[in-house]
Design a protein around this motif. Structure first.
Motif, mmCIF file in Angstrom:
data_model
loop_
_atom_site.group_PDB
_atom_site.id
_atom_site.type_symbol
_atom_site.label_atom_id
_atom_site.label_comp_id
_atom_site.label_asym_id
_atom_site.label_seq_id
_atom_site.Cartn_x
_atom_site.Cartn_y
_atom_site.Cartn_z
ATOM 1 N N GLU A 154 -6.350 0.645 5.881
ATOM 2 C CA GLU A 154 -4.817 -0.046 5.453
ATOM 3 C C GLU A 154 -4.559 -1.163 6.305
ATOM 4 O OE1 GLU A 154 -3.091 3.932 3.040
ATOM 5 O OE2 GLU A 154 -2.838 3.769 5.241
ATOM 6 N N GLU A 155 -4.262 -0.716 7.453
ATOM 7 C CA GLU A 155 -4.053 -1.792 8.544
ATOM 8 C C GLU A 155 -4.693 -3.097 8.398
ATOM 9 O OE1 GLU A 155 -1.997 -0.897 12.444
ATOM 10 O OE2 GLU A 155 -3.778 -1.596 13.000
ATOM 11 N N TYR A 187 3.963 2.129 11.072
ATOM 12 C CA TYR A 187 3.740 2.329 9.715
ATOM 13 C C TYR A 187 2.780 3.495 9.395
ATOM 14 C CZ TYR A 187 5.894 -2.403 9.600
ATOM 15 O OH TYR A 187 6.607 -3.139 10.033
ATOM 16 N N PHE A 229 -0.371 3.543 9.205
ATOM 17 C CA PHE A 229 -1.323 3.244 8.418
ATOM 18 C C PHE A 229 -2.716 3.661 8.928
ATOM 19 C CE2 PHE A 229 0.956 -0.679 6.492
ATOM 20 C CZ PHE A 229 0.972 -0.247 5.172
ATOM 21 N N THR A 230 -3.958 4.183 8.075
ATOM 22 C CA THR A 230 -5.034 4.012 8.350
ATOM 23 C C THR A 230 -5.572 2.940 9.034
ATOM 24 O OG1 THR A 230 -6.190 3.681 6.282
ATOM 25 C CG2 THR A 230 -5.601 5.942 6.719
ATOM 26 N N ALA A 258 0.756 -1.195 -0.024
ATOM 27 C CA ALA A 258 0.134 -0.017 0.183
ATOM 28 C C ALA A 258 0.690 1.279 -0.045
ATOM 29 C CB ALA A 258 -0.908 0.107 1.094
ATOM 30 N N LEU A 274 -3.649 -4.951 5.587
ATOM 31 C CA LEU A 274 -2.450 -5.614 5.719
ATOM 32 C C LEU A 274 -2.540 -6.906 6.485
ATOM 33 C CD1 LEU A 274 0.880 -5.518 5.962
ATOM 34 C CD2 LEU A 274 0.676 -4.245 7.932
ATOM 35 N N ARG A 302 3.712 1.794 1.072
ATOM 36 C CA ARG A 302 4.428 1.857 2.423
ATOM 37 C C ARG A 302 5.858 0.724 2.525
ATOM 38 N NH1 ARG A 302 1.322 4.918 6.053
ATOM 39 N NH2 ARG A 302 0.639 6.704 4.507
#
Ligand code: AMP
Ligand code: MN
Ligand code: MN
Ligand code: MN
Length: 301
Positions: free
Chosen positions: A218-219, A212, A214-215, A87, A222, A89
């Protein structure tokens, strides 16, 4: 014979009673400042009962770490920390308990390392453009293996040359997204990294998830993709997490049914916030990953 399978499994009793596992740190083989043997001695002196060296994208220090641990009567798990693009990152995946002679893993890590030198030259060009010449050569002075030149080595050079007063200032001003020495890079795929580790007999762990930025969406992506690929664990207690972050990821581990790992992420006596073996305990509600890796532990001799 598979050299990683010829060890006696540690008795379950010993693993159940173990509290000080430290399964994340770096040697000069990647971006740490100590040799594997020095780390083994430091881990032992600090009361570590089960140790793993997890150099970035390289297993070349594993045999030395294993032999040093065994000479000290310290139980050992093989380890590595793989850089993965996800994503947009960089995510780090720690691998534990694999066969460090596995060819596909060694080749995959070699490919992952491949882009570091051209990236480092681009980073140096970016720094030269803002009045910091010679950063590539400067960073190289701190590198054990030129294939593994990393932002950490640049940071050490910039501090030594007087451009910044400490490493975190270097990252803040020069080496993070949008800053002059930052160069985006395509690392391994998440699915590739997890597969290399599984096929080499080990387990994959999401390293320091709080790092990271992340929102929540996003997390969630992951963690679900990681589990779909066969990933098994998450670092809950790490030198990169605050106590509040450890508490948060305790709940995440339980929610996703992941095994819990614990590691200092120690790099250097002068730079690291948390020393080897000096971490808080995992919550008793969690399932420690080492219990599931019992047959992969190299017991103390
Ligand atoms: P690279 O793999 O070259 O992108 O470098 C990543 C390494 O830089 C990590 O493994 C850490 O050791 C270090 N690092 C990343 N962010 C920071 C930070 N904010 N402060 C200190 N070290 C950092
Ligand atoms: Mn590092
Ligand atoms: Mn990391
Ligand atoms: Mn690390």
């Amino acid at each position: 014979m598979n050299p990683n399978l010829d060890c006696q499994p540690v008795h379950q009793w010993a693993l159940h009673h173990l509290s000080n596992a430290d399964l994340h740190c770096h040697s000069r083989v990647s971006d740490g400042t100590l040799q594997p043997e020095e780390l083994a001695a430091r881990a032992k002196a600090n009361g570590v009962e089960l140790w793993a060296l997890t150099d970035h994208d390289e297993v070349g220090g594993q045999q030395r770490a294993l032999e040093a641990a065994q000479a000290l009567g310290l139980a050992y798990l093989t380890g590595v920390e793989i850089s993965v693009s996800f994503a947009g990152r960089v995510v780090h995946i720690v691998g534990l308990g694999f066969d460090h002679h596995n060819e596909a893993l060694i080749q995959g890590l070699r490919a992952t390392r491949g882009g570091r030198e051209p990236r480092a030259r681009e980073m140096a060009a970016g720094l030269a453009a803002v009045g910091i010449p010679g950063a590539f050569e400067g960073a190289l002075q701190y590198v054990g293996n030129p294939e593994l030149i990393s932002r950490t080595h640049f940071a050490r050079f910039l501090v030594e040359a007087g451009h910044c007063s400490d490493i975190s200032e270097v990252f803040r001003r020069f080496l993070t997204e949008g800053k002059p020495g930052y160069v985006e890079h395509r690392w391994a795929g998440l699915g590739d990294a997890v597969r290399w580790l599984r096929e080499a007999g080990g387990m994959a762990v999401i390293a320091h998830p709080a790092r990271y930025g992340f929102t929540p969406t996003e997390e969630y992506a992951l963690f679900t993709e990681f589990i779909a690929h066969g990933g098994r664990g998450v670092e809950v207690v790490t030198g990169s997490h605050t106590a509040a972050e450890a508490a948060k990821y305790t709940e995440t581990a339980l929610e996703f049914g992941l095994l819990a790992s614990r590691g200092s992420d120690f790099h250097s006596p002068d730079e690291s916030r948390i020393d080897l073996g000096r971490l808080d305990a995992l919550s008793g509600r969690l399932q420690p990953i080492w219990l599931e890796l019992a047959d992969r532990v190299h017991p103390p001799q």
